[in-house]
Design an enzyme around this catalytic site. Structure first.
Site, PDB file in Angstrom:
ATOM      1  N   ASP A  44       0.822  -1.208   0.000  1.00  0.00           N
ATOM      2  CA  ASP A  44       0.000   0.000   0.000  1.00  0.00           C
ATOM      3  C   ASP A  44       0.857   1.261   0.000  1.00  0.00           C
ATOM      4  OD1 ASP A  44      -2.751   1.274   0.495  1.00  0.00           O
ATOM      5  OD2 ASP A  44      -1.530   2.120   2.111  1.00  0.00           O
ATOM      6  N   TYR A  49       3.220   9.677  -0.255  1.00  0.00           N
ATOM      7  CA  TYR A  49       4.314   8.991   0.462  1.00  0.00           C
ATOM      8  C   TYR A  49       5.659   9.152  -0.262  1.00  0.00           C
ATOM      9  CZ  TYR A  49       0.508   6.240   2.715  1.00  0.00           C
ATOM     10  OH  TYR A  49      -0.615   5.821   3.378  1.00  0.00           O
ATOM     11  N   LYS A  75      -2.541   6.072  -4.013  1.00  0.00           N
ATOM     12  CA  LYS A  75      -3.625   7.003  -3.703  1.00  0.00           C
ATOM     13  C   LYS A  75      -3.362   8.370  -4.332  1.00  0.00           C
ATOM     14  CE  LYS A  75      -3.694   4.746   0.797  1.00  0.00           C
ATOM     15  NZ  LYS A  75      -2.247   4.571   1.063  1.00  0.00           N
ATOM     16  N   HIS A 110      -7.192   9.772  -1.766  1.00  0.00           N
ATOM     17  CA  HIS A 110      -6.535   9.680  -0.454  1.00  0.00           C
ATOM     18  C   HIS A 110      -7.374  10.253   0.689  1.00  0.00           C
ATOM     19  CE1 HIS A 110      -2.238   9.299   1.318  1.00  0.00           C
ATOM     20  NE2 HIS A 110      -3.119   9.209   2.291  1.00  0.00           N
TER      21      HIS A 110
END
Ligand code: A2P
Length: 276
Positions: A44, A49, A75, A110
């Site tokens: 994930d 990120y 996301k 997200h």
């Protein structure tokens, strides 16, 4: 059954995932490599990120593990300013994570916290990449029932295939989970270990002792038995392996009841701003 079906897609996701929030560069690559070697087949990531490319690099370093053996999620962090720019941003992300002419297994919005018009734009972009086969499934993260209901006003594809939210014994978000169950939306659990914050809990320790397992393994097992898809995160090789060693025991009804009793509702939420 080690996979969760995703409604209307013909696909399914592995029941145990691996989260890579706050892992960057070589550290992220090493963690994903360890996770794949330990048997995780579901990773994930997210645009926010900044490690999509690291996940892809690691995936290509494990002999015997092919792209199609692994379920990859990312996301969409925010609008890039217009439908077209956001679409380009999503394509960039799919290429970083899935390779040139590649695909992702699941693409999520997200966060809902941006206003209805933006939610609509982001969802339309995800619908497009889904129709083009570049995202096998699409969904949302941190959405409440009100956001999911609102989607019906603009969505061509409804229900979303997944809603990923914060879930652990101290934060069970029962209203959202029930809504998702009722509507065929698969539920993924981020921070299933409550970020490590509650692993010293005495009630949890007693259940762990009974099964000769660690508190971390018990909360991951708990998530699996609740039907949530847990995405535990670790940068430590021993803990990455340890957290996947949860298939040789099971919690009984009494254990489940005990752990159900730990729920603290809103007070147990570690990400009240829903930022993870
Ligand atoms: P580390 O990366 O040093 O292992 P969550 O998945 O709920 O967000 O929790 C992630 C946090 O929990 C990280 O800080 C991680 O630290 C820690 N953690 C991961 N696995 C374990 C474990 N088995 N026991 C204790 N802490 C853990």
């Amino acid at each position: 059954e080690d996979r969760v079906p995703l409604v209307n897609t013909g696909t399914s996701m592995p029941r145990l995932g691996f989260g890579v929030y706050q892992l960057y560069g070589q550290a992220c690559q090493k963690a994903v490599l360890t996770a794949l070697e330990a048997g995780y087949r579901h990773i994930d990531s997210a645009q926010l990120y900044r490690n999509e490319a690291d996940v892809y690099t690691a995936l290509n370093q494990v002999p015997g593990v092919k792209r199609e053996d692994v379920f990859l999620t990312t996301k969409l962090g925010q609008s890039a300013g217009s439908f077209d720019k956001t679409y380009q941003s999503v394509l960039g992300s799919i290429e970083r994570l899935g390779g040139k002419d590649g695909y992702v297994d699941l693409y999520l919005i997200h966060l809902p916290g941006v206003g209805r018009d933006t939610r609509e734009e982001l969802w339309k972009v995800l619908e497009r990449v889904h129709k083009e086969g570049k995202a096998k499934a699409i969904g949302v993260s941190n959405f409440r029932p009100q956001h999911l209901e609102e989607m019906k006003e603009y969505a061509e594809i409804w229900p979303p295939h997944v809603n990923q939210i914060e879930l652990h014994p101290w934060c069970q978000q029962q209203e959202i989970v029930q809504y998702c169950r009722d509507n065929g939306i698969a539920v993924c659990a981020y921070s299933p270990l409550s970020c490590g914050d509650n692993l010293e809990d005495a009630t949890l320790a007693a259940v762990a002792k009974k099964h000769n397992k660690s508190p971390a393994q018990v909360v991951i097992r708990y998530a699996l038995q609740k039907g949530w898809v847990p995405l535990p995160k670790s940068g430590n090789p021993d803990r990455i392996k340890h957290n996947a060693d949860v298939f040789d025991f099971s919690l009984d009804d009494e254990d489940m009841k005990t752990l159900n009793g730990l729920d603290r509702g809103r007070a147990g939420q570690l990400f009240p701003a829903n930022v993870k």
